[in-house]
Design a protein around this motif. Structure first.
Motif, short mmCIF file in Angstrom:
data_model
loop_
_atom_site.label_atom_id
_atom_site.label_comp_id
_atom_site.label_asym_id
_atom_site.label_seq_id
_atom_site.Cartn_x
_atom_site.Cartn_y
_atom_site.Cartn_z
N LEU A 74 35.34 52.23 49.85
CA LEU A 74 37.16 51.45 49.93
C LEU A 74 37.72 50.56 48.34
CD1 LEU A 74 35.17 49.00 52.85
CD2 LEU A 74 37.73 50.85 52.79
N ALA A 75 38.47 51.32 48.40
CA ALA A 75 39.10 50.47 46.63
C ALA A 75 40.49 49.71 47.11
CB ALA A 75 39.55 51.96 45.93
N THR A 76 41.03 48.55 45.61
CA THR A 76 41.84 47.97 45.97
C THR A 76 42.60 48.65 45.24
OG1 THR A 76 40.55 46.81 43.78
CG2 THR A 76 40.41 45.27 45.91
N GLY A 77 44.05 49.04 45.87
CA GLY A 77 44.96 49.72 44.61
C GLY A 77 46.42 48.77 44.65
N ILE A 78 46.64 47.93 43.77
CA ILE A 78 45.85 47.38 43.01
C ILE A 78 45.48 45.49 43.32
CG2 ILE A 78 46.18 48.89 41.42
CD1 ILE A 78 47.75 45.85 41.07
N LEU A 79 44.55 45.04 42.87
CA LEU A 79 44.50 44.17 42.74
C LEU A 79 45.23 43.08 41.43
CD1 LEU A 79 40.96 41.89 42.77
CD2 LEU A 79 42.56 41.44 40.97
N ASN A 80 45.92 42.29 41.77
CA ASN A 80 47.06 41.84 40.38
C ASN A 80 46.10 40.76 39.87
OD1 ASN A 80 49.26 40.54 39.38
ND2 ASN A 80 50.17 41.07 40.82
N ILE A 81 46.04 41.34 38.76
CA ILE A 81 45.50 40.30 37.49
C ILE A 81 45.65 39.19 36.94
CG2 ILE A 81 44.48 42.31 36.13
CD1 ILE A 81 46.06 41.83 33.72
N TRP A 82 46.66 38.69 37.55
CA TRP A 82 47.92 37.58 37.43
C TRP A 82 47.75 36.52 38.71
CZ3 TRP A 82 49.42 37.95 32.94
CH2 TRP A 82 50.32 38.59 31.89
N HIS A 83 46.90 37.30 39.84
CA HIS A 83 46.96 36.24 41.16
C HIS A 83 45.41 35.95 41.62
CE1 HIS A 83 50.42 38.05 42.59
NE2 HIS A 83 50.78 37.75 41.67
N GLU A 84 44.36 36.57 40.62
CA GLU A 84 42.37 35.98 40.56
C GLU A 84 42.57 36.15 39.69
OE1 GLU A 84 40.69 37.64 43.92
OE2 GLU A 84 42.12 38.87 44.89
N ASP A 85 41.36 35.04 39.84
CA ASP A 85 40.90 34.80 38.32
C ASP A 85 39.03 36.07 38.66
OD1 ASP A 85 39.29 33.18 36.29
OD2 ASP A 85 37.49 33.00 37.93
N ALA A 86 38.96 36.75 37.15
CA ALA A 86 38.47 37.21 37.42
C ALA A 86 36.72 37.45 37.25
CB ALA A 86 38.22 37.85 35.85
N ALA A 87 35.85 36.08 37.12
CA ALA A 87 34.82 35.73 37.31
C ALA A 87 34.61 35.61 39.00
CB ALA A 87 34.35 34.12 37.44
N GLN A 88 35.52 35.43 39.74
CA GLN A 88 35.83 35.09 41.54
C GLN A 88 35.65 36.26 42.08
OE1 GLN A 88 38.37 32.22 43.57
NE2 GLN A 88 39.45 33.90 43.86
N VAL A 89 36.46 37.33 41.06
CA VAL A 89 37.06 38.81 41.58
C VAL A 89 35.31 39.34 41.21
CG1 VAL A 89 37.36 41.16 41.14
CG2 VAL A 89 38.71 38.96 41.21
N ALA A 90 34.69 39.50 40.15
CA ALA A 90 33.95 39.74 39.96
C ALA A 90 31.91 39.26 40.78
CB ALA A 90 33.04 39.52 38.70
N ARG A 91 31.68 38.37 41.80
CA ARG A 91 31.12 37.88 42.38
C ARG A 91 31.34 37.61 44.01
NH1 ARG A 91 33.06 32.89 41.67
NH2 ARG A 91 33.66 32.40 43.34
N HIS A 92 32.97 38.12 44.16
CA HIS A 92 33.28 38.67 45.17
C HIS A 92 32.97 40.57 45.41
CE1 HIS A 92 36.19 35.57 46.18
NE2 HIS A 92 35.12 35.08 46.97
#
Length: 303
Positions: free
Chosen positions: A76-94
């Motif tokens: 499963l892959a994000t195509g794509i996760l928008n870097i302006w919309h989500e905090d990187a630390a939160q993305v890494a945690r999820h």
């Protein structure tokens, strides 16, 4: 603090992703009435042998998590996760939570979107570098070989080569020109997984009409048109929904054998994996499962 650049993994990631996946905005739908249908469709794509479900549009880790329990093997892959919309630390945690529950099955696709679509859009390359630094330095870091960049131009492609598993470009004209150029930038190791748009229609008038409806937005986005111009297209090709020459370069249509031959051309030119984006006259958010089954047969001929 800027972290040391990562290098691409020694083992080519295409070995685990296979040659074909499905790129789908339908499977990231949040319509409550479609959730069970989405899960059943994802499970069937797994059974059909596709290697990846690419969750199209502005997708996130939670869209992948919603399908992980309904599937067994497929990535499963994000195509794509928008870097302006989500905090990187939160993305890494999820991402770490999903990795713990379903090890090795998630690939984080990242993109800088477009000035016309993202608020506070500025310095996309530098912002992407900073985002990758944040993923490296998070409490649960995202390894370079578990992320891929929606890169088109040479600068972002070099970043995809050096700091990710590879590149996941969209709106890629027919090979060999762009795929060969991209492979030269990436080198032999990194993954090259373009989105290939398909219309299962052999009538030229109907096929091009479906394609033009789909392409209307993209032809207003300079990131894409600039890339087309690098490949020899001109402003005349972008008017009226796109010239026949441009439409035919961007969308694979025709009889099944003709589409299969187009897919083979992408692999021959240097692509490792094709994220097949099926578009239909109906559109909407209902998964086009019947046509995905047919596409499984088309792609099998090209394997």
């Amino acid at each position: 603090m800027h972290s040391a650049p990562h290098t691409a993994p020694q083992q080519s990631p295409q070995q685990s992703l296979g040659r074909f996946g499905i790129f789908s905005h339908e499977l990231r739908s949040e319509d409550p009435a479609l959730q069970e249908q989405r899960r059943r469709a994802a499970a069937e794509l797994d059974e059909l042998g596709f290697g990846v479900i690419w969750l199209g549009g502005n997708s996130s880790v939670h869209h992948a998590a919603a399908l992980a329990g309904s599937t067994e093997r497929i990535a499963l892959a994000t195509g794509i996760l928008n870097i302006w919309h989500e905090d990187a630390a939160q993305v890494a945690r999820h991402r770490a939570e999903l990795e713990e529950a379903h090890p090795g099955r998630f690939l984080l696709g990242l993109g800088a979107s477009h000035a016309q679509l993202a608020q506070n859009y500025q310095r996309p390359y530098s912002t992407m570098v900073g985002y990758l630094d944040a993923l490296d330095n998070a409490a649960a870091p995202v390894p370079a070989d578990r992320r891929i960049l929606a890169a088109l131009g040479p600068k972002m492609l070099r970043l995809a080569r050096d700091r990710a598993a590879g590149a996941h470009p969209a709106m890629v004209p027919s090979p060999p020109a762009y795929i060969k150029q991209t492979r030269e930038v990436l080198g032999d190791g990194p993954l090259l997984a373009p989105v290939v748009t398909v219309v299962l229609e052999s009538d030229p008038v109907r096929a091009r009409a479906v394609a033009r409806d789909f392409l209307e937005l993209y032809l207003r986005l300079p990131n894409y048109t600039t890339n087309f111009e690098r490949l020899g297209f001109t402003a005349d090709d972008f008017t009226g929904g796109g010239s026949d020459r441009l439409v035919d370069a961007l969308v694979a249509w025709g009889a099944d054998d003709a589409i299969s031959d187009r897919l083979t051309e992408f692999h021959t030119a240097g692509a490792d994996h094709l994220a097949l984006q099926l578009i239909t006259a109906e559109g909407g958010e209902t998964p086009p499962l019947t046509q995905w089954r047919r596409l499984a047969g088309v792609s099998a001929k090209s394997a």
